[in-house]
Design a protein around this motif. Structure first.
Motif, PDB file in Angstrom:
ATOM      1  N   ILE A  31       2.756   4.003  -2.016  1.00 35.33           N
ATOM      2  CA  ILE A  31       1.995   4.525  -0.889  1.00 35.33           C
ATOM      3  C   ILE A  31       1.717   6.002  -1.129  1.00 35.33           C
ATOM      4  N   THR A  32       0.451   6.364  -1.090  1.00 30.70           N
ATOM      5  CA  THR A  32       0.048   7.759  -1.216  1.00 30.70           C
ATOM      6  C   THR A  32      -0.868   8.089  -0.038  1.00 30.70           C
ATOM      7  N   HIS A  33      -1.093   9.371   0.168  1.00 30.49           N
ATOM      8  CA  HIS A  33      -1.966   9.752   1.271  1.00 30.49           C
ATOM      9  C   HIS A  33      -2.661  11.079   0.988  1.00 30.49           C
ATOM     10  N   SER A  34      -3.766  11.249   1.667  1.00 24.76           N
ATOM     11  CA  SER A  34      -4.471  12.530   1.708  1.00 24.76           C
ATOM     12  C   SER A  34      -4.552  12.908   3.179  1.00 24.76           C
ATOM     13  N   SER A  35      -5.305  13.935   3.488  1.00 21.54           N
ATOM     14  CA  SER A  35      -5.427  14.333   4.890  1.00 21.54           C
ATOM     15  C   SER A  35      -6.201  13.305   5.711  1.00 21.54           C
ATOM     16  N   SER A  36      -6.971  12.437   5.051  1.00 16.40           N
ATOM     17  CA  SER A  36      -7.808  11.502   5.795  1.00 16.40           C
ATOM     18  C   SER A  36      -7.511  10.031   5.535  1.00 16.40           C
ATOM     19  N   ASP A  37      -6.689   9.700   4.533  1.00 18.82           N
ATOM     20  CA  ASP A  37      -6.464   8.296   4.184  1.00 18.82           C
ATOM     21  C   ASP A  37      -5.025   8.046   3.741  1.00 18.82           C
ATOM     22  N   PHE A  38      -4.569   6.813   3.968  1.00 17.32           N
ATOM     23  CA  PHE A  38      -3.352   6.292   3.362  1.00 17.32           C
ATOM     24  C   PHE A  38      -3.789   5.217   2.379  1.00 17.32           C
ATOM     25  N   ILE A  39      -3.221   5.225   1.188  1.00 15.83           N
ATOM     26  CA  ILE A  39      -3.570   4.252   0.159  1.00 15.83           C
ATOM     27  C   ILE A  39      -2.319   3.446  -0.161  1.00 15.83           C
ATOM     28  N   VAL A  54      -1.404  -3.337 -10.607  1.00 15.98           N
ATOM     29  CA  VAL A  54      -1.770  -3.325  -9.194  1.00 15.98           C
ATOM     30  C   VAL A  54      -2.652  -4.539  -8.935  1.00 15.98           C
ATOM     31  N   LYS A  55      -2.266  -5.332  -7.949  1.00 13.08           N
ATOM     32  CA  LYS A  55      -2.997  -6.551  -7.605  1.00 13.08           C
ATOM     33  C   LYS A  55      -3.910  -6.360  -6.408  1.00 13.08           C
ATOM     34  N   SER A  56      -3.595  -5.364  -5.586  1.00 10.49           N
ATOM     35  CA  SER A  56      -4.398  -5.145  -4.391  1.00 10.49           C
ATOM     36  C   SER A  56      -4.243  -3.704  -3.934  1.00 10.49           C
ATOM     37  N   ARG A  57      -5.304  -3.134  -3.443  1.00 12.76           N
ATOM     38  CA  ARG A  57      -5.286  -1.782  -2.892  1.00 12.76           C
ATOM     39  C   ARG A  57      -5.904  -1.837  -1.502  1.00 12.76           C
ATOM     40  N   VAL A  58      -5.201  -1.238  -0.540  1.00 11.63           N
ATOM     41  CA  VAL A  58      -5.698  -1.166   0.828  1.00 11.63           C
ATOM     42  C   VAL A  58      -5.754   0.303   1.213  1.00 11.63           C
ATOM     43  N   ILE A  59      -6.886   0.735   1.735  1.00 12.30           N
ATOM     44  CA  ILE A  59      -7.081   2.122   2.147  1.00 12.30           C
ATOM     45  C   ILE A  59      -7.238   2.126   3.663  1.00 12.30           C
ATOM     46  N   LEU A  60      -6.403   2.944   4.318  1.00 11.19           N
ATOM     47  CA  LEU A  60      -6.371   2.982   5.778  1.00 11.19           C
ATOM     48  C   LEU A  60      -6.556   4.398   6.296  1.00 11.19           C
ATOM     49  N   ALA A  61      -7.187   4.515   7.453  1.00  7.68           N
ATOM     50  CA  ALA A  61      -7.194   5.782   8.176  1.00  7.68           C
ATOM     51  C   ALA A  61      -5.780   6.021   8.698  1.00  7.68           C
ATOM     52  N   PRO A  62      -5.378   7.276   8.899  1.00  4.86           N
ATOM     53  CA  PRO A  62      -4.022   7.552   9.391  1.00  4.86           C
ATOM     54  C   PRO A  62      -3.667   6.789  10.674  1.00  4.86           C
ATOM     55  N   GLU A  63      -4.613   6.672  11.590  1.00  4.87           N
ATOM     56  CA  GLU A  63      -4.348   5.953  12.835  1.00  4.87           C
ATOM     57  C   GLU A  63      -4.031   4.487  12.565  1.00  4.87           C
ATOM     58  N   HIS A  64      -4.764   3.884  11.628  1.00  7.37           N
ATOM     59  CA  HIS A  64      -4.526   2.477  11.305  1.00  7.37           C
ATOM     60  C   HIS A  64      -3.223   2.302  10.531  1.00  7.37           C
ATOM     61  N   ALA A  65      -2.868   3.276   9.713  1.00  7.15           N
ATOM     62  CA  ALA A  65      -1.585   3.219   9.005  1.00  7.15           C
ATOM     63  C   ALA A  65      -0.440   3.227  10.015  1.00  7.15           C
ATOM     64  N   LYS A  66      -0.553   4.042  11.048  1.00  2.00           N
ATOM     65  CA  LYS A  66       0.495   4.089  12.061  1.00  2.00           C
ATOM     66  C   LYS A  66       0.536   2.793  12.855  1.00  2.00           C
ATOM     67  N   ARG A  67      -0.630   2.226  13.148  1.00  2.00           N
ATOM     68  CA  ARG A  67      -0.658   0.927  13.834  1.00  2.00           C
ATOM     69  C   ARG A  67      -0.031  -0.161  12.970  1.00  2.00           C
TER      70      ARG A  67
END
Length: 106
Positions: A31-39, A54-67
């Motif tokens: 899990i990595t992150h920037s100011s705008s995304d969690f990967i 790596v079999k799958s990559r999911v990119i989330l906004a911070p709000e969705h990562a917390k959800r």
């Protein structure tokens, strides 16, 4: 919740294509992150194979990562209530690797 929000939730349809429905097994996550995304990168590590792919990559906004975190916590709680506590052997920090990567036992 007002009536329009309720109607929007009832109208949501989710399509699950056959090639996605079978899923992809992963036993390692990075899990990595920037100011705008969690990967979230999901990989599979196998004994005797020096490279995890790596079999799958999911990119989330911070709000969705917390959800996602809250939804996982709730589901783990429900799982443990029904099936018992999930045991995690060898609690080593900052990894979910299933194998001890430092040994090369045959």
């Amino acid at each position: 919740m007002d009536k329009s929000e309720n109607n929007n939730q009832q109208g949501l349809q989710i399509e699950l294509p056959q090639e996605v429905a079978q899923g992809e097994y992963a036993n390692f996550a990075i899990i990595t992150h920037s100011s705008s995304d969690f990967i979230l990168d999901f990989a599979r590590i196998l004994p005797g194979v020096p490279k995890a792919q790596v079999k799958s990559r999911v990119i989330l906004a911070p709000e969705h990562a917390k959800r996602l975190l809250m939804a996982l916590q709730e589901n783990i709680m429900r799982y443990e209530q029904e099936f018992g506590r999930i045991q995690i052997p060898n609690k080593e920090p900052r990894t979910i690797a299933p194998f001890n990567m430092g040994k090369g036992d045959a």
